[in-house]
Design a protein around this motif. Structure first.
Motif, PDB file in Angstrom:
ATOM      1  N   LYS A   1      39.905 -11.722  23.366  1.00 20.16           N
ATOM      2  CA  LYS A   1      39.365 -11.252  22.088  1.00 20.16           C
ATOM      3  C   LYS A   1      39.183 -12.423  21.126  1.00 20.16           C
ATOM      4  O   LYS A   1      39.966 -13.375  21.147  1.00 20.16           O
ATOM      5  CB  LYS A   1      40.296 -10.178  21.507  1.00 20.16           C
ATOM      6  CG  LYS A   1      40.216  -8.926  22.364  1.00 20.16           C
ATOM      7  CD  LYS A   1      40.903  -7.745  21.770  1.00 20.16           C
ATOM      8  CE  LYS A   1      40.690  -6.542  22.685  1.00 20.16           C
ATOM      9  NZ  LYS A   1      41.709  -5.539  22.548  1.00 20.16           N
ATOM     10  N   PRO A   2      38.169 -12.356  20.290  1.00 20.39           N
ATOM     11  CA  PRO A   2      37.898 -13.498  19.412  1.00 20.39           C
ATOM     12  C   PRO A   2      39.063 -13.772  18.463  1.00 20.39           C
ATOM     13  O   PRO A   2      39.713 -12.855  17.980  1.00 20.39           O
ATOM     14  CB  PRO A   2      36.643 -13.055  18.649  1.00 20.39           C
ATOM     15  CG  PRO A   2      36.495 -11.605  18.894  1.00 20.39           C
ATOM     16  CD  PRO A   2      37.194 -11.278  20.150  1.00 20.39           C
ATOM     17  N   ARG A   3      39.334 -15.023  18.244  1.00 22.30           N
ATOM     18  CA  ARG A   3      40.464 -15.441  17.428  1.00 22.30           C
ATOM     19  C   ARG A   3      39.964 -16.485  16.438  1.00 22.30           C
ATOM     20  O   ARG A   3      39.130 -17.311  16.789  1.00 22.30           O
ATOM     21  CB  ARG A   3      41.486 -16.085  18.352  1.00 22.30           C
ATOM     22  CG  ARG A   3      42.917 -15.849  17.995  1.00 22.30           C
ATOM     23  CD  ARG A   3      43.748 -16.382  19.128  1.00 22.30           C
ATOM     24  NE  ARG A   3      43.587 -15.519  20.315  1.00 22.30           N
ATOM     25  CZ  ARG A   3      44.580 -14.794  20.802  1.00 22.30           C
ATOM     26  NH1 ARG A   3      45.764 -14.840  20.239  1.00 22.30           N
ATOM     27  NH2 ARG A   3      44.388 -14.044  21.852  1.00 22.30           N
ATOM     28  N   ARG A   4      40.474 -16.429  15.271  1.00 25.31           N
ATOM     29  CA  ARG A   4      40.061 -17.399  14.280  1.00 25.31           C
ATOM     30  C   ARG A   4      40.950 -18.634  14.398  1.00 25.31           C
ATOM     31  O   ARG A   4      42.182 -18.534  14.422  1.00 25.31           O
ATOM     32  CB  ARG A   4      40.182 -16.796  12.884  1.00 25.31           C
ATOM     33  CG  ARG A   4      39.334 -17.519  11.887  1.00 25.31           C
ATOM     34  CD  ARG A   4      39.592 -17.006  10.487  1.00 25.31           C
ATOM     35  NE  ARG A   4      39.309 -18.065   9.536  1.00 25.31           N
ATOM     36  CZ  ARG A   4      38.103 -18.364   9.118  1.00 25.31           C
ATOM     37  NH1 ARG A   4      37.067 -17.668   9.540  1.00 25.31           N
ATOM     38  NH2 ARG A   4      37.903 -19.356   8.270  1.00 25.31           N
TER      39      ARG A   4
END
Lengths: 145, 130
Positions: free
Chosen positions: A137-140
């Motif tokens: 999942k996208p992570r900052r």
């Protein structure tokens, strides 16, 4: 009068060649072309925010003998066998459908959780829902100054 | 204004997979076998519902056609087939009892039974001893 029959023959020949070509090179889409259905199991894969989905055309398969697994988090393998069901003493006129063992391996667009894969076989199609793993999942990322 | 027009065109191109699906007419794979009683057609129609199939037998021609409804909704990654229409015509030279043609569908395979007329069935001839 002979010439009248030359055309259908030519047309048959052309569509036969086209069938052969699409068998060799896969599907030719667009322009309203007639396309021979692929012989092996063809697969569509797509995803959304949470899941990766796959759909495989597997008509006439004993679903209990289908094997589906995910390795390395992003490699999907589907394997099984298709057994011909033909009455005894039958004479074959045409055979286009493929039988025997098959195996398809496709890479997925994201890492998925192999333990949470859901599979359903309906109308000769295998439907898979594979939840994306947390790592995918996208992570900052914080950038240090 | 022209920029808007261009943008519009790009959007249409991006959504093209759904549009082309309308164009593709698939030729389903078919096996044909013959027994003493009937001709049998096995047609691979994965994802097709029985109510979306139309079978006609007219003047020695068997026509199979129908449609597969697309089901996808996300972002495509690997695309090997389009849902769309299918169509196939066979000329049947054998004498068929047209009113007795039946078809059934199981696991994406349609079986069409074309029973022969009595006169076309093989007959065992008894030989009288002389």
């Amino acid at each position: 009068m002979q010439a009248r029959f030359a055309f259908p023959d030519l047309w048959n020949e052309m569509s036969r060649v086209h069938d052969e070509l699409s068998r060799l090179f896969g599907r030719v889409t667009g322009n309203g072309l007639r396309v021979m259905a692929p012989a092996g199991p063809s697969v569509n894969v797509w995803d959304d925010e949470h899941n990766v989905y796959a759909q495989a055309d597997l008509p006439g398969i004993d679903a209990s003998k289908l094997e589906v697994f995910v390795t390395d988090g992003d490699t999907l393998t589907i394997q099984g066998e298709r057994v011909p069901l033909v009455p005894q003493n039958a004479i074959w006129h045409r055979q286009e459908r493929a039988f025997g063992q098959f195996m398809r391996q496709v890479s997925l667009p994201a890492l998925v959780d192999p333990d949470k894969v859901e599979a359903k076989y309906e109308h000769g199609v295998l439907y898979l829902t594979m939840p994306k793993s947390e790592a995918a999942k996208p992570r900052r990322i914080a950038v240090k100054a | 204004m022209s920029e808007q027009a261009l943008q519009k065109r790009e959007t249409t191109q991006l959504t093209r997979p759904t549009e082309t699906s309308q164009d593709v007419t698939l030729t389903p794979r078919v096996d044909i076998v013959e027994t003493d009683e009937e001709l049998l057609l096995y047609v691979d129609l994965p994802g097709v519902l029985p109510q979306d199939v139309d079978i006609r037998f007219e003047q020695g021609e068997l026509t199979l056609c129908g449609r597969r409804t697309p089901q996808t909704k996300g972002r495509p990654w690997l695309w090997e087939y389009e849902a769309g229409g299918f169509h196939r015509v066979f000329r049947v030279t054998e004498q068929i009892a047209a009113d007795k043609i039946t078809a059934e569908m199981k696991d994406g395979v349609m079986t069409v039974h074309l029973p022969k007329v009595e006169a076309a069935k093989p007959r065992r001839i008894a030989i009288k001893a002389g």
